[in-house]
Design a protein around this motif. Sequence first.
Motif: not given
Ligand code: AHM
Length: 329
Positions: A94, A115, A118-120, A209, A242, A244-246, A260, A262, A272, A274, A278
């Motif tokens: 990534e 990746d 992930d979950g930056s 989200n 949620y 926000g970390s896949l 889950y 997205y 969002k 990949r 991902e």
């Molecule tokens: P990243 O690769 O930049 O971390 O983005 C991927 C992350 C996933 O881990 C997560 O599920 C998603 O982006 C959350 O996105 P959002 O903040 O739009 O809900």
Amino acid sequence: MLLRQAKTLTEFIIEEQSSFPGATGEFSQLMNDLALAGKIVNREVNKAGLVDILGEAGTENVQGEEVKKLDVFANEQFMAALRSGQECAAVASEEDEDIVAFDGRENAKYLVAMDPLDGSSNIDVNVSIGTIFSIYRRERTGKVTRDEFFKTGKEQIAAGYIIYGSSTMLVYTTGNGVNGFTLDPSIGTFCLSHPNIQSPKGGKIYSINEGNFNRMSAGDQNFVKWCQEVKPEEGRPFSARYIGSLVADFHRNLIKGGIYIYPSTTSAPNGKLRLLYECAPMAFLIEQAGGKASDGKQDIMSIQVEELHQRVPLYTGSSELVDKALSTQ
Ligand code: AHM
Ligand code: MG
């Protein structure tokens, strides 16, 4: 004195590989390289607040997103581990616009897509993050070209993730079920803690989200409303979870049952996430655990990668919930 009971990741991999006639040990070594890099990243994640590694690296990645220092560190660690091994010819990450092909490894057997962290958005705030990886076998030798990564998920020979959470786990599949290994920090070893993980057929958790609700399709909105409907006899409303970390959202739903999503939104028509590093690895894992993964129209595993950083919508988790979400489209 305590006797060691759990099988280590290394023991498990060797045992699993020995059942494949003609196995050369190269795949085992590749998995060990990934596990080692994961342990090094884990060490830095665990002391991230103490050392100068949090915050922005001051650059943007190929998708125009801010790169965190830990993302850069994780990418470097996994690249270094894979480069120093003999088994990986090239990596699609990534964090890198193009593939990274390793000099002197033109005849190596494997390709890795990853990746690295992930979950930056959660890095700086002490919330679970993860590494996702996917392994393909090369079909030829010689200089690696980018199109060698343009495959379908069905061609993966292994996929997995490392979750840096309240404990650190490595979960992976080679198409023979899904197994989870927890890092015992006192000995620095991943030990088999979750053998043969099966995802429950149903579940009571939905992960999406909801801030994007007004940007979703009517079908996705209907599914969210269905999850929220008060129908105690059917176990609804569900719980919304949620992170926000896949990796963390996926891992919880894998164990507890849930979905889950997205989705495609008006601002991100392809979602969002990949496909190559991902969605496809997660799809391989969830299918092996008895669940499903779709982009809303077809199985993620059937979609042909056409660009390294291609995005697709993702619906994944317990089979009954994915079926339900797809039926509202
Ligand atoms: P990243 O690769 O930049 O971390 O983005 C991927 C992350 C996933 O881990 C997560 O599920 C998603 O982006 C959350 O996105 P959002 O903040 O739009 O809900
Ligand atoms: Mg990511």
